[in-house]
Enzyme design. Structure first.
Site, PDB file in Angstrom:
ATOM      1  N   CYS A 144      27.522  32.910  20.712  1.00 38.50           N
ATOM      2  CA  CYS A 144      26.400  32.605  19.818  1.00 38.50           C
ATOM      3  C   CYS A 144      26.886  32.401  18.388  1.00 38.50           C
ATOM      4  CB  CYS A 144      25.351  33.710  19.870  1.00 38.50           C
ATOM      5  SG  CYS A 144      25.969  35.355  19.405  1.00 38.50           S
ATOM      6  N   HIS A 152      23.498  39.500  17.856  1.00 38.41           N
ATOM      7  CA  HIS A 152      23.314  38.086  18.195  1.00 38.41           C
ATOM      8  C   HIS A 152      23.185  37.272  16.913  1.00 38.41           C
ATOM      9  CE1 HIS A 152      22.046  34.570  20.463  1.00 38.41           C
ATOM     10  NE2 HIS A 152      20.978  34.465  19.693  1.00 38.41           N
TER      11      HIS A 152
END
Length: 414
Positions: free
Chosen positions: A104, A359
Protein backbone atom coordinates in the site's frame (compact mmCIF):
# COMPACT_ATOMS: atom_id res chain seq x y z
CA UNK A 1 13.53 13.50 20.48
CA UNK A 2 11.26 13.12 17.49
CA UNK A 3 12.28 11.26 14.40
CA UNK A 4 10.36 10.87 11.14
CA UNK A 5 11.41 7.25 10.65
CA UNK A 6 8.94 4.58 11.65
CA UNK A 7 10.25 1.12 12.46
CA UNK A 8 9.81 -1.40 9.69
CA UNK A 9 8.25 -4.61 10.92
CA UNK A 10 8.28 -7.78 8.85
CA UNK A 11 4.75 -9.11 8.57
CA UNK A 12 3.46 -12.26 6.95
CA UNK A 13 1.32 -11.37 3.88
CA UNK A 14 -2.27 -12.47 3.96
CA UNK A 15 -2.44 -14.23 0.62
CA UNK A 16 -6.09 -15.06 0.90
CA UNK A 17 -7.16 -11.44 1.30
CA UNK A 18 -4.84 -10.26 -1.45
CA UNK A 19 -6.08 -12.84 -3.93
CA UNK A 20 -9.74 -11.96 -3.49
CA UNK A 21 -11.30 -10.53 -6.56
CA UNK A 22 -8.75 -12.04 -8.98
CA UNK A 23 -10.08 -13.93 -12.01
CA UNK A 24 -9.70 -17.68 -11.51
CA UNK A 25 -7.61 -18.09 -14.66
CA UNK A 26 -5.07 -15.57 -13.29
CA UNK A 27 -5.01 -16.87 -9.72
CA UNK A 28 -2.31 -19.48 -10.38
CA UNK A 29 -0.20 -16.93 -12.25
CA UNK A 30 -0.60 -14.49 -9.33
CA UNK A 31 0.82 -16.89 -6.77
CA UNK A 32 3.65 -17.91 -9.09
CA UNK A 33 4.61 -14.28 -9.51
CA UNK A 34 4.50 -13.75 -5.73
CA UNK A 35 6.92 -16.67 -5.26
CA UNK A 36 9.41 -15.12 -7.68
CA UNK A 37 9.12 -11.70 -6.05
CA UNK A 38 9.41 -13.05 -2.52
CA UNK A 39 12.67 -14.88 -3.27
CA UNK A 40 14.11 -11.65 -4.71
CA UNK A 41 16.65 -13.67 -6.71
CA UNK A 42 15.44 -13.22 -10.26
CA UNK A 43 15.24 -9.90 -12.06
CA UNK A 44 13.07 -11.14 -14.93
CA UNK A 45 10.33 -13.62 -15.62
CA UNK A 46 10.23 -17.18 -14.32
CA UNK A 47 12.50 -19.72 -16.02
CA UNK A 48 10.94 -22.32 -18.25
CA UNK A 49 10.77 -25.83 -16.86
CA UNK A 50 13.20 -28.03 -18.84
CA UNK A 51 13.28 -31.79 -19.14
CA UNK A 52 16.38 -33.47 -17.65
CA UNK A 53 17.28 -35.11 -20.95
CA UNK A 54 17.59 -31.80 -22.87
CA UNK A 55 21.10 -31.14 -24.15
CA UNK A 56 23.06 -27.95 -23.46
CA UNK A 57 22.58 -26.74 -27.03
CA UNK A 58 18.83 -27.29 -26.75
CA UNK A 59 18.79 -25.30 -23.50
CA UNK A 60 20.64 -22.41 -25.15
CA UNK A 61 18.31 -22.50 -28.15
CA UNK A 62 15.25 -22.36 -25.92
CA UNK A 63 16.74 -19.47 -23.94
CA UNK A 64 17.56 -17.56 -27.13
CA UNK A 65 14.02 -18.06 -28.41
CA UNK A 66 12.70 -16.74 -25.07
CA UNK A 67 14.91 -13.64 -25.32
CA UNK A 68 13.79 -13.02 -28.89
CA UNK A 69 10.13 -13.20 -27.89
CA UNK A 70 10.70 -10.94 -24.87
CA UNK A 71 12.66 -8.39 -26.90
CA UNK A 72 9.90 -8.42 -29.52
CA UNK A 73 7.27 -7.77 -26.85
CA UNK A 74 9.33 -4.98 -25.26
CA UNK A 75 9.96 -3.41 -28.66
CA UNK A 76 6.21 -3.29 -29.26
CA UNK A 77 5.77 -1.58 -25.89
CA UNK A 78 8.54 0.91 -26.73
CA UNK A 79 6.71 1.87 -29.91
CA UNK A 80 3.59 2.64 -27.88
CA UNK A 81 5.36 4.78 -25.27
CA UNK A 82 5.13 8.06 -27.26
CA UNK A 83 1.34 7.73 -26.91
CA UNK A 84 1.62 8.04 -23.11
CA UNK A 85 0.57 11.60 -22.27
CA UNK A 86 1.95 11.59 -18.78
CA UNK A 87 -0.90 11.48 -16.28
CA UNK A 88 -2.76 8.42 -15.08
CA UNK A 89 -6.27 9.96 -15.14
CA UNK A 90 -6.15 11.51 -18.61
CA UNK A 91 -7.89 8.86 -20.70
CA UNK A 92 -10.09 6.38 -18.89
CA UNK A 93 -10.43 7.86 -15.44
CA UNK A 94 -8.12 7.40 -12.47
CA UNK A 95 -6.67 3.87 -12.29
CA UNK A 96 -5.80 2.00 -9.11
CA UNK A 97 -2.96 -0.42 -8.26
CA UNK A 98 -3.58 -3.85 -6.76
CA UNK A 99 -2.02 -4.58 -3.37
CA UNK A 100 0.38 -7.53 -3.74
CA UNK A 101 1.00 -7.92 -0.02
CA UNK A 102 1.90 -4.88 2.13
CA UNK A 103 2.47 -2.74 -0.98
CA UNK A 104 0.00 0.00 0.00
CA UNK A 105 2.91 2.38 0.72
CA UNK A 106 4.52 1.70 -2.67
CA UNK A 107 1.16 2.04 -4.46
CA UNK A 108 0.43 5.39 -2.83
CA UNK A 109 3.82 6.85 -3.72
CA UNK A 110 3.66 5.56 -7.30
CA UNK A 111 0.32 7.33 -7.73
CA UNK A 112 1.84 10.57 -6.39
CA UNK A 113 4.72 10.36 -8.88
CA UNK A 114 2.66 9.29 -11.90
CA UNK A 115 -0.10 11.85 -11.34
CA UNK A 116 2.52 14.62 -11.47
CA UNK A 117 2.64 15.70 -15.13
CA UNK A 118 5.93 17.50 -14.54
CA UNK A 119 7.53 14.23 -13.39
CA UNK A 120 6.04 12.12 -16.18
CA UNK A 121 7.12 14.76 -18.70
CA UNK A 122 10.70 13.94 -17.68
CA UNK A 123 9.97 10.21 -17.62
CA UNK A 124 8.76 10.25 -21.24
CA UNK A 125 12.12 11.58 -22.43
CA UNK A 126 14.34 8.88 -20.93
CA UNK A 127 16.58 6.75 -23.13
CA UNK A 128 15.14 3.26 -23.54
CA UNK A 129 17.61 0.61 -22.26
CA UNK A 130 19.19 -1.37 -25.14
CA UNK A 131 18.28 -4.94 -24.10
CA UNK A 132 15.73 -6.94 -22.14
CA UNK A 133 17.97 -7.53 -19.13
CA UNK A 134 18.68 -3.82 -18.62
CA UNK A 135 15.02 -2.98 -19.17
CA UNK A 136 13.99 -5.32 -16.36
CA UNK A 137 16.42 -3.57 -13.99
CA UNK A 138 15.65 0.03 -15.00
CA UNK A 139 13.24 1.70 -12.54
CA UNK A 140 12.29 4.79 -14.63
CA UNK A 141 11.63 2.59 -17.67
CA UNK A 142 9.45 0.21 -15.63
CA UNK A 143 7.56 3.19 -14.19
CA UNK A 144 6.93 4.38 -17.75
CA UNK A 145 5.66 0.94 -18.75
CA UNK A 146 3.35 0.92 -15.73
CA UNK A 147 1.98 4.32 -16.70
CA UNK A 148 1.36 3.06 -20.24
CA UNK A 149 -0.37 0.00 -18.81
CA UNK A 150 -2.60 2.19 -16.65
CA UNK A 151 -3.64 4.26 -19.66
CA UNK A 152 -3.93 1.64 -22.36
CA UNK A 153 -6.86 -0.38 -21.06
CA UNK A 154 -10.28 0.09 -19.50
CA UNK A 155 -9.49 -1.73 -16.25
CA UNK A 156 -10.07 0.04 -12.95
CA UNK A 157 -6.79 -1.25 -11.47
CA UNK A 158 -3.58 -2.94 -12.65
CA UNK A 159 -0.82 -5.02 -11.04
CA UNK A 160 2.56 -3.24 -10.64
CA UNK A 161 4.25 -6.66 -10.83
CA UNK A 162 7.10 -5.88 -13.24
CA UNK A 163 8.05 -2.73 -11.35
CA UNK A 164 7.95 -4.63 -8.05
CA UNK A 165 10.29 -7.25 -9.53
CA UNK A 166 12.58 -4.46 -10.69
CA UNK A 167 12.68 -2.90 -7.22
CA UNK A 168 13.45 -6.27 -5.61
CA UNK A 169 16.54 -6.51 -7.83
CA UNK A 170 17.71 -3.25 -6.23
CA UNK A 171 17.33 -4.81 -2.77
CA UNK A 172 14.07 -3.16 -1.87
CA UNK A 173 12.28 -5.59 0.43
CA UNK A 174 8.77 -6.51 -0.61
CA UNK A 175 5.86 -7.85 1.46
CA UNK A 176 6.80 -5.83 4.52
CA UNK A 177 5.75 -2.55 6.07
CA UNK A 178 7.68 0.47 4.78
CA UNK A 179 7.94 4.05 5.98
CA UNK A 180 6.58 6.37 3.29
CA UNK A 181 9.24 9.05 3.79
CA UNK A 182 12.06 6.52 3.44
CA UNK A 183 10.51 4.78 0.44
CA UNK A 184 9.84 8.13 -1.25
CA UNK A 185 13.56 8.94 -1.04
CA UNK A 186 14.54 5.45 -2.22
CA UNK A 187 12.32 5.59 -5.31
CA UNK A 188 13.46 9.09 -6.23
CA UNK A 189 17.15 8.19 -5.88
CA UNK A 190 16.73 5.07 -8.03
CA UNK A 191 15.05 7.09 -10.76
CA UNK A 192 17.72 9.78 -10.64
CA UNK A 193 20.57 7.25 -10.60
CA UNK A 194 19.29 5.35 -13.65
CA UNK A 195 18.53 8.30 -15.93
CA UNK A 196 21.50 8.64 -18.28
CA UNK A 197 20.65 12.02 -19.79
CA UNK A 198 22.28 14.63 -17.52
CA UNK A 199 19.89 17.31 -18.73
CA UNK A 200 16.96 15.20 -17.49
CA UNK A 201 18.77 14.56 -14.19
CA UNK A 202 19.11 18.33 -13.75
CA UNK A 203 15.43 18.83 -14.53
CA UNK A 204 14.47 16.13 -12.02
CA UNK A 205 16.60 17.75 -9.32
CA UNK A 206 15.18 21.19 -10.07
CA UNK A 207 11.66 19.75 -9.87
CA UNK A 208 12.05 18.28 -6.36
CA UNK A 209 15.19 19.53 -4.58
CA UNK A 210 14.99 22.00 -1.66
CA UNK A 211 18.05 24.10 -0.80
CA UNK A 212 18.69 25.44 2.71
CA UNK A 213 21.65 27.19 4.29
CA UNK A 214 22.85 25.97 7.67
CA UNK A 215 24.40 28.52 10.05
CA UNK A 216 26.55 27.74 13.10
CA UNK A 217 27.66 30.74 15.18
CA UNK A 218 29.95 30.53 18.23
CA UNK A 219 28.42 32.39 21.17
CA UNK A 220 31.88 33.25 22.58
CA UNK A 221 33.89 34.59 19.62
CA UNK A 222 30.99 35.15 17.18
CA UNK A 223 32.72 33.16 14.42
CA UNK A 224 30.23 31.71 11.97
CA UNK A 225 30.21 28.90 9.42
CA UNK A 226 27.72 28.51 6.58
CA UNK A 227 26.93 25.50 4.44
CA UNK A 228 24.32 24.89 1.73
CA UNK A 229 22.45 21.59 1.86
CA UNK A 230 20.01 19.96 -0.53
CA UNK A 231 17.10 17.83 0.66
CA UNK A 232 14.17 16.07 -0.96
CA UNK A 233 11.70 16.76 1.86
CA UNK A 234 11.26 19.33 4.60
CA UNK A 235 11.17 17.20 7.80
CA UNK A 236 8.92 19.29 10.03
CA UNK A 237 8.50 18.54 13.75
CA UNK A 238 4.95 18.34 15.10
CA UNK A 239 6.15 19.04 18.68
CA UNK A 240 8.12 22.07 19.83
CA UNK A 241 11.33 21.96 21.89
CA UNK A 242 9.26 21.57 25.07
CA UNK A 243 7.29 18.62 23.60
CA UNK A 244 4.15 20.72 23.24
CA UNK A 245 1.89 19.93 20.29
CA UNK A 246 2.14 22.38 17.40
CA UNK A 247 -1.26 23.50 16.19
CA UNK A 248 -0.81 24.35 12.49
CA UNK A 249 1.52 23.63 9.58
CA UNK A 250 2.70 27.24 9.74
CA UNK A 251 3.73 26.66 13.37
CA UNK A 252 5.74 23.61 12.26
CA UNK A 253 7.56 25.68 9.62
CA UNK A 254 8.36 28.38 12.15
CA UNK A 255 9.69 25.77 14.58
CA UNK A 256 11.91 24.19 11.91
CA UNK A 257 13.51 27.52 10.93
CA UNK A 258 13.72 28.90 14.49
CA UNK A 259 17.34 29.27 15.77
CA UNK A 260 18.36 26.75 18.43
CA UNK A 261 20.97 27.15 21.16
CA UNK A 262 23.45 24.27 21.45
CA UNK A 263 24.60 24.14 25.06
CA UNK A 264 25.70 21.53 27.59
CA UNK A 265 26.23 18.16 25.92
CA UNK A 266 25.30 19.69 22.55
CA UNK A 267 28.14 22.23 22.49
CA UNK A 268 30.42 22.24 19.43
CA UNK A 269 34.18 22.59 19.11
CA UNK A 270 35.23 26.09 18.01
CA UNK A 271 38.48 26.26 16.03
CA UNK A 272 39.09 29.84 17.11
CA UNK A 273 38.38 29.32 20.81
CA UNK A 274 40.10 25.89 20.62
CA UNK A 275 37.49 24.32 22.88
CA UNK A 276 33.85 23.35 23.02
CA UNK A 277 31.61 26.40 23.26
CA UNK A 278 27.87 27.21 23.07
CA UNK A 279 26.67 27.64 19.49
CA UNK A 280 23.58 29.09 17.85
CA UNK A 281 22.29 26.84 15.08
CA UNK A 282 19.85 28.16 12.48
CA UNK A 283 18.46 27.20 9.10
CA UNK A 284 17.65 29.62 6.28
CA UNK A 285 15.65 28.85 3.18
CA UNK A 286 17.47 29.41 -0.14
CA UNK A 287 15.42 27.69 -2.84
CA UNK A 288 12.06 25.93 -3.15
CA UNK A 289 11.29 23.59 -6.07
CA UNK A 290 8.27 23.25 -8.33
CA UNK A 291 7.11 20.19 -6.34
CA UNK A 292 7.61 20.67 -2.61
CA UNK A 293 7.37 17.64 -0.30
CA UNK A 294 6.79 18.17 3.43
CA UNK A 295 7.38 15.30 5.85
CA UNK A 296 5.40 15.58 9.09
CA UNK A 297 7.44 13.75 11.75
CA UNK A 298 4.51 11.86 13.24
CA UNK A 299 6.64 9.04 14.66
CA UNK A 300 8.41 9.85 17.92
CA UNK A 301 11.05 8.01 19.96
CA UNK A 302 10.35 7.79 23.68
CA UNK A 303 12.97 7.45 26.41
CA UNK A 304 12.34 3.72 26.45
CA UNK A 305 13.50 3.60 22.79
CA UNK A 306 10.02 2.55 21.68
CA UNK A 307 8.29 4.41 18.88
CA UNK A 308 4.80 5.82 19.02
CA UNK A 309 2.69 7.80 16.61
CA UNK A 310 1.60 11.40 17.18
CA UNK A 311 -1.96 11.54 15.86
CA UNK A 312 -3.10 14.93 17.18
CA UNK A 313 -4.92 17.35 14.89
CA UNK A 314 -2.61 19.43 12.68
CA UNK A 315 -4.44 21.50 10.03
CA UNK A 316 -2.67 22.27 6.76
CA UNK A 317 -3.81 24.87 4.22
CA UNK A 318 -4.92 24.25 0.65
CA UNK A 319 -2.78 27.25 -0.36
CA UNK A 320 0.56 28.11 1.25
CA UNK A 321 2.59 31.32 0.88
CA UNK A 322 6.07 31.02 2.40
CA UNK A 323 6.54 34.78 2.29
CA UNK A 324 3.70 35.12 4.79
CA UNK A 325 5.06 32.35 7.05
CA UNK A 326 8.81 33.01 7.26
CA UNK A 327 10.54 36.16 8.43
CA UNK A 328 13.30 37.98 6.58
CA UNK A 329 15.86 36.39 8.91
CA UNK A 330 14.64 32.90 8.04
CA UNK A 331 15.33 33.09 4.31
CA UNK A 332 18.44 33.60 2.26
CA UNK A 333 16.93 34.05 -1.19
CA UNK A 334 16.66 36.74 -3.86
CA UNK A 335 13.42 38.63 -4.40
CA UNK A 336 12.84 36.84 -7.73
CA UNK A 337 13.03 33.50 -5.93
CA UNK A 338 10.64 34.62 -3.18
CA UNK A 339 8.11 35.85 -5.74
CA UNK A 340 7.42 32.22 -6.71
CA UNK A 341 6.96 30.91 -3.16
CA UNK A 342 3.19 30.54 -3.47
CA UNK A 343 1.94 26.95 -3.42
CA UNK A 344 -1.26 24.95 -3.62
CA UNK A 345 -1.75 21.43 -2.27
CA UNK A 346 -1.29 18.63 -4.81
CA UNK A 347 -1.27 15.42 -2.75
CA UNK A 348 -1.49 14.02 0.78
CA UNK A 349 -0.08 10.60 1.71
CA UNK A 350 -1.88 9.38 4.83
CA UNK A 351 -1.19 6.65 7.39
CA UNK A 352 -3.72 4.71 9.44
CA UNK A 353 -2.74 2.63 12.43
CA UNK A 354 0.20 2.63 14.84
CA UNK A 355 3.96 3.05 14.46
CA UNK A 356 4.42 -0.70 14.05
CA UNK A 357 1.79 -1.45 11.43
CA UNK A 358 -0.98 0.21 9.47
CA UNK A 359 -2.12 1.22 6.02
CA UNK A 360 -1.24 3.98 3.54
CA UNK A 361 -3.37 5.71 0.93
CA UNK A 362 -3.04 8.91 -1.11
CA UNK A 363 -5.31 11.87 -1.78
CA UNK A 364 -4.29 13.53 -5.07
CA UNK A 365 -5.66 16.53 -6.94
CA UNK A 366 -5.71 15.85 -10.67
CA UNK A 367 -3.74 18.56 -12.48
CA UNK A 368 -5.84 18.02 -15.62
CA UNK A 369 -9.29 17.93 -14.01
CA UNK A 370 -8.66 19.88 -10.77
CA UNK A 371 -10.58 17.18 -8.87
CA UNK A 372 -9.52 15.34 -5.71
CA UNK A 373 -9.22 11.53 -5.74
CA UNK A 374 -8.55 9.03 -2.99
CA UNK A 375 -6.19 6.26 -4.17
CA UNK A 376 -6.65 3.31 -1.81
CA UNK A 377 -4.78 0.53 -3.63
CA UNK A 378 -7.15 -0.81 -6.31
CA UNK A 379 -10.03 1.45 -5.21
CA UNK A 380 -10.13 5.01 -6.55
CA UNK A 381 -12.91 7.41 -5.56
CA UNK A 382 -13.50 11.08 -6.26
CA UNK A 383 -13.59 13.04 -3.00
CA UNK A 384 -14.01 16.62 -1.81
CA UNK A 385 -11.68 19.00 0.01
CA UNK A 386 -13.69 18.30 3.18
CA UNK A 387 -12.70 14.64 2.84
CA UNK A 388 -9.04 15.65 2.56
CA UNK A 389 -9.36 17.77 5.71
CA UNK A 390 -10.39 14.64 7.61
CA UNK A 391 -6.71 13.62 7.45
CA UNK A 392 -5.67 16.44 9.80
CA UNK A 393 -5.58 13.87 12.59
CA UNK A 394 -7.30 13.43 15.94
CA UNK A 395 -5.86 12.16 19.24
CA UNK A 396 -8.99 10.12 19.98
CA UNK A 397 -9.11 8.47 16.54
CA UNK A 398 -6.15 6.13 16.96
CA UNK A 399 -6.87 4.21 13.74
CA UNK A 400 -7.97 7.23 11.73
CA UNK A 401 -6.15 8.52 8.65
CA UNK A 402 -3.41 11.00 9.52
CA UNK A 403 -1.50 13.09 6.98
CA UNK A 404 2.15 12.05 6.81
CA UNK A 405 3.50 13.53 3.56
CA UNK A 406 2.20 16.79 2.07
CA UNK A 407 3.09 17.56 -1.55
CA UNK A 408 2.58 21.16 -2.69
CA UNK A 409 2.88 22.53 -6.25
CA UNK A 410 3.96 26.04 -7.22
CA UNK A 411 1.05 28.19 -8.38
CA UNK A 412 3.17 30.46 -10.58
CA UNK A 413 6.44 28.73 -11.53
CA UNK A 414 9.18 30.89 -12.96
Amino acid sequence: MCDGTARRVRLRPRLRGVAEGLPRLRLREFFCRRAVLFMGQRSGRQERSKKPEMSLSENLTAEEEDNKEENKELKTKDQRLPLVFGVADLKNGAVGLYNMGHTCCLNSLLQVFLMNIHFTGILRRITVPPNASLKRRNVPYQMLLLLEKMQSGKQKAVFPTDLARCLSVHRMDLFMQHDAAQLYLTLWNLVKMQIKDQDLVTKLSDLYTICVQEHLACQICSSETKRNSNMLTLPLPVLDSNSHKLKTLEDCLQCFFRPEELTGHNMCFCEYCEKKTPFLQSMKLVHLPQTLTIHLKRFCFERSASVHKLSHCLPFPEELDFNAVLTEQQSQAHDNEKAAWQYELFAVVTHSGSANFGHYCAYIRSLTECKWYCFNDSTVDQVSWDDVKCTYGHSDLYWGQTAYLLIYMKKHPQ
